[in-house]
Design an enzyme around this catalytic site. Sequence first.
Site, PDB file in Angstrom:
ATOM      1  N   LYS A 116     -34.951  13.066  -1.226  1.00  0.00           N
ATOM      2  CA  LYS A 116     -35.162  14.277  -2.031  1.00  0.00           C
ATOM      3  C   LYS A 116     -36.277  15.164  -1.488  1.00  0.00           C
ATOM      4  O   LYS A 116     -36.219  16.384  -1.592  1.00  0.00           O
ATOM      5  CB  LYS A 116     -35.428  13.887  -3.481  1.00  0.00           C
ATOM      6  CG  LYS A 116     -34.175  13.399  -4.205  1.00  0.00           C
ATOM      7  CD  LYS A 116     -34.452  13.093  -5.647  1.00  0.00           C
ATOM      8  CE  LYS A 116     -33.158  12.886  -6.425  1.00  0.00           C
ATOM      9  NZ  LYS A 116     -32.313  11.846  -5.871  1.00  0.00           N
ATOM     10  N   GLU A 200     -42.336  17.672  -9.633  1.00  0.00           N
ATOM     11  CA  GLU A 200     -41.851  19.048  -9.674  1.00  0.00           C
ATOM     12  C   GLU A 200     -41.862  19.568 -11.108  1.00  0.00           C
ATOM     13  O   GLU A 200     -41.977  18.800 -12.062  1.00  0.00           O
ATOM     14  CB  GLU A 200     -40.459  19.163  -9.056  1.00  0.00           C
ATOM     15  CG  GLU A 200     -39.366  18.451  -9.788  1.00  0.00           C
ATOM     16  CD  GLU A 200     -38.029  18.544  -9.066  1.00  0.00           C
ATOM     17  OE1 GLU A 200     -38.000  18.771  -7.849  1.00  0.00           O
ATOM     18  OE2 GLU A 200     -36.996  18.362  -9.734  1.00  0.00           O
ATOM     19  N   HIS A 235     -28.891  11.055 -17.349  1.00  0.00           N
ATOM     20  CA  HIS A 235     -28.622  11.691 -16.050  1.00  0.00           C
ATOM     21  C   HIS A 235     -27.295  11.265 -15.436  1.00  0.00           C
ATOM     22  O   HIS A 235     -27.045  11.537 -14.263  1.00  0.00           O
ATOM     23  CB  HIS A 235     -29.771  11.432 -15.072  1.00  0.00           C
ATOM     24  CG  HIS A 235     -31.111  11.844 -15.608  1.00  0.00           C
ATOM     25  ND1 HIS A 235     -31.513  13.154 -15.700  1.00  0.00           N
ATOM     26  CD2 HIS A 235     -32.134  11.104 -16.131  1.00  0.00           C
ATOM     27  CE1 HIS A 235     -32.721  13.218 -16.232  1.00  0.00           C
ATOM     28  NE2 HIS A 235     -33.111  11.995 -16.505  1.00  0.00           N
ATOM     29  N   ARG A 291     -20.632  13.764  -0.020  1.00  0.00           N
ATOM     30  CA  ARG A 291     -19.393  13.009  -0.226  1.00  0.00           C
ATOM     31  C   ARG A 291     -18.495  13.783  -1.185  1.00  0.00           C
ATOM     32  O   ARG A 291     -18.894  14.811  -1.715  1.00  0.00           O
ATOM     33  CB  ARG A 291     -19.719  11.646  -0.836  1.00  0.00           C
ATOM     34  CG  ARG A 291     -20.565  11.775  -2.109  1.00  0.00           C
ATOM     35  CD  ARG A 291     -20.793  10.466  -2.815  1.00  0.00           C
ATOM     36  NE  ARG A 291     -21.840  10.545  -3.818  1.00  0.00           N
ATOM     37  CZ  ARG A 291     -21.730  11.078  -5.029  1.00  0.00           C
ATOM     38  NH1 ARG A 291     -20.579  11.632  -5.387  1.00  0.00           N
ATOM     39  NH2 ARG A 291     -22.732  11.077  -5.880  1.00  0.00           N
TER      40      ARG A 291
END
Length: 495
Positions: A116, A200, A235, A291
């Site tokens: 990430k 973040e 999530h 993918r």
Amino acid sequence: MFNKVLIANRGEIAIRVMRACRELGVKSVAVYSDADKNSLFAKYADEAYSIGESVPAKSYLNIEKIMDIAEKCGADAIHPGYGFLAENSNLGKECEKHGMKLVGPSGSVIEAMGDKITSKKLMRKAGVPVIPGTDKGISTIEEAVEIAKSIGYPVIVKASAGGGGIGMRTVYEEDELIRAIESTQSVAASAFGDSTVFIEKYLEEPRHIEFQIMADEHGNTIHIADRECSIQRRHQKLIEESPSPIMTEELRERMGAAAVKAAKSIDYTNAGTVEFLYSHGDFYFLEMNTRIQVEHPITEIVTGIDLVKEQIKIASGKEICCAQEDISVMGHAIECRINAEDPLAEFAPNPGKITGYRSPGGIGVRVDSGVYMNYSIPTFYDSMISKLIVWGRTRNEAINRMERALSEYVILGVKTTIPFHKAMMRSPDFRAGKLNTHFVDQHHKGIMEEMKRVVQEDKERVDRLKSTFLPNKKVAAITAAVGNYMSAAQSQQKK
């Protein structure tokens, strides 16, 4: 074009790839674990080989075994589907060593976008909007405190190597920050073998909007429209739709251009998804999935493009089927993930034997599934039974059609997420398109109450339909007699 493709996966996605192979005139090869020897995908393939024990590490994650079978059966390429090895750069490297093609991007791209921190650095450099935060792992608590102050609370602490929301912690004030960092580091080290974390800005009620990307080896890169994936739990996506209810031509052009820019900046090839968080008119890069996605069917339905066939053709060296200006969105599609989980018990897994199964049909209905009556859902893998996809000329028609299709779907023997999806289709806020990634938590009480009503309503209907799965005594006796006769005849023939 390839002669033979090995599918390094299982369940519905393995069958989905095999269908594409069959339409292209390409032979398909299945690999199956001990738990999957009686699975539909193993029977559907042109060839099938045992790959070992049920535990994924000794079967579907065992690159050495997969490559050995691919070589022995003469496969030209390997399609990893999603999950398992789909975003493992080592599989691509092994394919190169053995002179085979991975149906996907290069190993170096998979590696870069799988981290990430690295992916966000690359996107900033490319000029793609990124959520404010760190561009490297946190080294000290003091550094973390200063960063959080500079971008403003709330912030979110994430594992750099993570996925699926594992270990993520939202922090609203400085006192919580140290505990959140230590917790995320611990989970990250255990789950991913990498304790690196970053910080973040936390967006309070964002929408999760993603763009399907397709790029060939001749320099052509396009986006194939958008999908809204805001209905999530922890999530994990539960319902997806295309297009997003808030999408306009102007917004699609801006977000699509950013997605294409992201893919071109890293020399991406094959199918991929650029995911964004959208909040108050602004959008920010979240991650890139290297993918095919679980939710790819809704894009296929509204655009008419077979994404899996395009994947295979691109990997064989062909150009993309169409240019950007040829892509158009027609109508609206919704996908509900049907899992063997009990939604009234916090979505607890509920594996077991399917004692009755009848899938829905009719205009605008598609079911991607890998199960059948009397199939036992293994405990070793994810709990997905199928994906129910519908299309309508409008979003409202698609919702009504999904409600109708869900009412036809009968699965006995295990608890499923069907009651949850029925409750969602009845939600006034869902119908109005008032979505965000916290929707399920925010409407938890109402959804639970509606699910209880749904379960009660379904009880009588399911009791009536049970008779269609259970033969009467006379039919059962005849069936048994025919079975005995056939067995005896086969034995006599062998003698």
